[in-house]
Design an enzyme around this catalytic site. Structure first.
Site, mmCIF file in Angstrom:
data_model
loop_
_atom_site.group_PDB
_atom_site.id
_atom_site.type_symbol
_atom_site.label_atom_id
_atom_site.label_comp_id
_atom_site.label_asym_id
_atom_site.label_seq_id
_atom_site.Cartn_x
_atom_site.Cartn_y
_atom_site.Cartn_z
ATOM 1 C CB SER A 1 -32.209 17.595 0.323
ATOM 2 O OG SER A 1 -31.934 18.098 -0.966
ATOM 3 C CG ASP B 1 -29.352 26.413 4.665
ATOM 4 O OD1 ASP B 1 -29.541 26.693 3.468
ATOM 5 O OD2 ASP B 1 -28.247 26.524 5.219
ATOM 6 C CE1 TYR C 1 -31.816 28.207 -8.556
ATOM 7 C CE2 TYR C 1 -29.940 27.953 -7.089
ATOM 8 C CZ TYR C 1 -31.125 27.474 -7.615
ATOM 9 O OH TYR C 1 -31.629 26.259 -7.199
ATOM 10 N NE ARG D 1 -31.262 27.320 -2.667
ATOM 11 C CZ ARG D 1 -31.481 26.671 -1.531
ATOM 12 N NH1 ARG D 1 -32.685 26.653 -0.999
ATOM 13 N NH2 ARG D 1 -30.507 26.017 -0.934
ATOM 14 C CD1 TRP E 1 -21.825 28.912 0.173
ATOM 15 C CD2 TRP E 1 -23.099 27.123 0.559
ATOM 16 N NE1 TRP E 1 -21.942 28.229 -1.013
ATOM 17 C CE2 TRP E 1 -22.712 27.128 -0.807
ATOM 18 C CE3 TRP E 1 -23.897 26.093 1.019
ATOM 19 C CZ2 TRP E 1 -23.111 26.135 -1.693
ATOM 20 C CZ3 TRP E 1 -24.298 25.102 0.132
ATOM 21 C CH2 TRP E 1 -23.917 25.121 -1.209
ATOM 22 C CG ASP F 1 -22.908 17.527 0.898
ATOM 23 O OD1 ASP F 1 -22.531 16.580 0.200
ATOM 24 O OD2 ASP F 1 -24.092 17.688 1.239
ATOM 25 C CG HIS G 1 -30.523 23.603 -10.042
ATOM 26 N ND1 HIS G 1 -30.720 24.033 -8.752
ATOM 27 C CD2 HIS G 1 -29.309 22.999 -10.044
ATOM 28 C CE1 HIS G 1 -29.675 23.718 -8.007
ATOM 29 N NE2 HIS G 1 -28.810 23.097 -8.770
#
Length: 812
Positions: free
Chosen positions: A487, A543, A566, A569, A615, A653, A749
């Site tokens: 991304s 997403d 987190y 996020r 997920w 992924d 991050h």
């Protein structure tokens, strides 16, 4: 939907100024004194209808905390603005639980970033690079530890047990000077008390805190973290004294570390720690909460032997074997906090089934000693189902988010005490039956395909060394090839365009043209920077899981089903409710378009089956591996269509492979076997010259490296920069890895830009244990959350570092 589904979290603006008081949790009896040689222990006598919530989501029904944090970080709002949003969120949460009838309401489960980071602040365990010396820790130091700053990199972040939540890993050593440096727990207890709500303050227990920490940089990796127990307990004692002075009658210690395979010395340290705190616990009712899995027999025995503990909390959703231990031995007079409402999924509780479990417990410990609870904190589920206006009625009737689960807990507690709401239970039974019988759940053809897959194995036809030669002949890549993970920044305009297209406010032609222009910009940037294997930037994707789920049958999506990953996020996991098929190609159009824009290799980007599974909120009516194989078959069709379209590099992924690993070692092999099998299903049919990449996030891979090798990918990129090259230690120990590998060279991050020299140093560390023929140079993860200024600078330095080391290799 019935009465249960109509319960909701109150809007912040609708809260009355002076809420009604809730009777204190222990108002029925005096507090529990500690047992001493001269005094017999007096145990707290719970009233019937006792209910408890382990913890609650802190982000807000519509991500209010996320937006407040990001506005504060961007300098658009001040500290007061942020704190006001947080205070309103806490107020609404406590009032919702009070109005629902919950007896034991937690406090100190709110966090501006992470509860482990909060504990680090409480203990004053701030790494020296952040410049803090003493005093109350403020937001500047707190957020620097989480996110880094211009002069100091962030602390490591990793998965919280086997969830998709991340915690900030404490950095400890023998020279850390612990001190009581954050009074958050007592401040929030007083805040709730001022609202008329008596809460149970929650602290991460000392054992869990230490065993989830790591030795600080410069400290021997063999350093025993538990040797610090005597240094942190004085701080815990100060906190307890502070809470008692404020009027706290209960304290909850979260010790999920007890579900892990702890050895005898660790269990002894646990016992000693709580024995050491006995005098400080006098006058408090003490709950020790465990969750996420069964408590092993030896840990259970140790737990049951503790004095000065009023109650024990267990996950009875994922920890069914714990029920057998309770049947064999549960101490008289203690409270059993029975976690029968699932805190990690979104399915409505089968109230009748849970009631049977509670009745079983009643026969063992007595009705008055059972407290109905959640299996773990509701942090891991979505906030409020009432905000879902677009879900169809049938599917919505099968669900319960955090706000509804609070009501489920109280409904079970009322029923257990003889005040059963017959209408609510009848409605619940009808909804459970609807889900079991719905034709949208089962597809016979898919079930047959999965049965066939389970009976066969899937491998590429040749060894990876042979494949890499064929791929190099086709791709002609330099040594230390550079790439990114997928991304690129998602701008406000880009998000707006996607929303408008989804709402049918713009035409498909206009939408495709906009995405095409974004591709051209991203590809041009990569070519100018000199990156070797390109990506199209995923402008069409909101997403990495939702994008695929929206195109597969058996998935449903929420509008506001956000869960904290987190900090600020948040992710919005899809709901897998039925059997999965791929009606048509999902990415071929976009990948083909991007490939035509460049002569360089362009990666086709897919999300792997294990990651989509881990997920998502997964159906609980069949084994997880069967659902995973269904997804794998759908991705397999997509991989083969991409190859036919001329895409020569395909990334699948598996960012979440390790986070699904069971916490108990005895269960891990089975998981790894089917997870690896699912990945191989996706790509076993491609040609040798088609290069298969995979990517993994935030994981300690050392203990599963052989399973990673068994995945048989041609190239694996791994998030590594915050982990001090822990992964590389595997190769120091002699593990041979013949495929391409790209440990991340910088942390995406953090807004911090690494220098060329810093990245070059990282590459050289990698070359000390990895052959230059297999090493790739790439960031840690996708660049979606960064801005273009940060991306350009960081990638420019990354490419420069790769070229620098490449030239040195050519000279040697």
């Amino acid at each position: 939907m019935g009465q249960l589904a109509l319960q909701r979290l109150q809007p912040l603006a609708s809260l009355p100024r002076r809420p009604p008081s809730l009777p204190p949790p222990s108002s029925a009896t005096p507090s529990l004194p500690c047992a001493t040689a001269s005094r017999r222990p007096r145990f707290y006598v719970a009233r019937a209808m006792s209910s408890h919530i382990v913890g609650y989501p802190r982000i807000g029904p519509k991500r209010e905390l996320k937006f407040a944090l990001e506005s504060f970080w961007d300098g658009k709002t001040n500290v007061d603005d942020l704190q006001n949003v947080a205070a309103n969120l806490r107020k609404s949460i406590w009032k919702h639980m009070a109005h629902a009838g919950i007896k034991y309401i937690p406090s100190n489960t709110f966090s501006y970033y992470d509860q482990m980071l909060d504990t680090t602040a409480m203990l004053g365990a701030v790494p020296s690079r952040y410049g803090w010396e003493s005093g109350e820790i403020g937001f500047d130091v707190y957020f620097s530890m989480a996110r880094g700053n211009a002069s100091a990199h962030a602390m490591e972040m990793t998965k919280w047990f086997d969830t998709n939540y991340h915690y900030i890993v404490p950095e400890l050593g023998p020279d850390v000077n612990f001190s009581y440096a954050s009074h958050k727990a007592v401040v929030e207890f007083k805040e709730a008390k001022a609202l008329g709500i008596d809460t149970v303050p929650v602290l991460i227990g000392p054992m869990t805190y230490l065993l989830l920490s790591k030795p600080a940089k410069g400290v021997e990796k063999s350093f025993c973290l538990l040797s610090l127990i005597d240094k942190i307990l004085p701080v815990y004692k100060e906190v307890l004294a502070d809470l008692k002075s404020a009027g706290a009658r209960w304290i909850q210690f979260d010790e999920p570390i007890l579900v892990m395979d702890l050895d005898t010395s660790q269990l002894q340290a646990f016992s000693d720690a709580y024995s050491h705190m006995e005098s400080s616990l006098a006058g408090l009712n003490v709950l020790i909460a465990t969750y996420f899995a069964d408590v092993p027999a030896e840990a259970y025995k140790t737990l049951m032997s503790l004095k000065c503990v009023t109650g024990f909390g267990f996950d009875l959703v994922r920890g069914l074997e714990t029920l057998d231990l309770i049947k064999m031995n549960f101490p008289r007079g203690k409270l059993l906090f029975a976690g029968v409402v699932d805190g990690r999924n979104i399915w409505a509780n089968d109230l009748s089934a849970s009631l049977k479990t509670l009745q079983t417990l009643e026969d063992i410990v007595g009705k008055e000693k059972v407290v109905v609870s959640t299996s773990c904190s509701l942090l891991h589920t979505a906030v409020d189902l009432v905000n879902e206006m677009k879900l169809d009625k049938e599917l919505k009737s099968w669900l319960a988010f955090a706000a509804q689960k609070v009501v489920e807990v109280n409904a079970l507690a009322k029923s257990f005490s003889g005040a059963k709401d017959e209408a609510l239970f009848s409605s619940n039974s009808m909804r459970q039956a609807s889900r079991r019988s719905s034709p949208r759940v089962t597809n016979a053809a898919v079930q047959q395909d999965v049965d066939a897959v389970k009976k066969s194995d899937h491998h590429r036809s040749t060894e990876v060394s042979v494949r890499l030669q064929a791929q190099q002949k086709k791709l002609n890549l330099p040594a230390l090839p550079t790439t990114t993970i997928g991304s690129f920044p998602q701008t406000t305009d880009l998000r707006r365009i996607r929303r408008e297209f989804k709402a049918k406010k713009i035409s498909e032609v206009d939408y495709v043209q906009t995405i095409k222009e974004e591709y051209e910009k991203v590809i041009k940037l990569q070519e100018e920077l000199g990156i070797d294997v390109l990506v199209h930037g995923e402008a069409e994707r909101n997403d990495m899981v939702e994008f695929f789920g929206e195109q597969l049958s058996g998935f449903a999506f929420t509008s506001n089903g956000w869960v904290q990953s987190y900090g600020s996020r948040c992710v919005k996991p899809p709901i897998i409710y039925g059997d999965i098929t791929r009606p048509k190609a999902m990415t071929v159009f976009w990948s083909s378009m991007a490939q035509k824009m460049t002569q360089r290799p362009m990666k086709g980007m897919l999300t792997g089956p294990v990651t989509i599974l881990n997920w998502s909120f997964v159906r609980n009516d069949q084994p997880r591996h069967e659902t995973c194989f269904q997804i794998a078959l759908a991705i397999k069709d997509e991989v083969e269509d991409l190859e036919k379209a001329g895409v020569t590099v395909i990334q699948i992924d598996e960012a979440a492979l390790r986070e699904g690993l069971p916490l108990r070692k005895s269960e891990q092999k089975f998981y790894l076997d089917w997870a690896v099998h699912a990945f191989r299903i996706t790509n076993s049919g491609v040609q040798d010259s088609t290069q298969i990449h995979t990517h993994m996030c935030y994981s300690n891979f050392n203990d599963i490296i052989h399973s990673i090798i068994d995945m048989d990918a041609d190239v694996i990129t791994i998030e590594n920069s915050r982990s001090d090259e822990k992964l590389l230690s595997v190769f120091h120990e002699g593990v041979k890895y013949g495929a391409g590998i790209g440990p991340g060279v910088y942390d995406i991050h953090s807004p911090r830009i690494p220098s060329t020299e810093e990245i070059a140093e990282r590459i050289n560390k990698m070359l000390a244990v990895l052959d230059s023929k297999v090493l790739w140079v790439n960031p840690d993860c996708g660049l979606k959350t960064r801005n273009y200024s940060e991306v350009k600078s960081a990638l420019s330095n990354m490419v420069a570092a790769a070229k620098l080391i490449r030239s040195q290799l050519n000279k040697s």
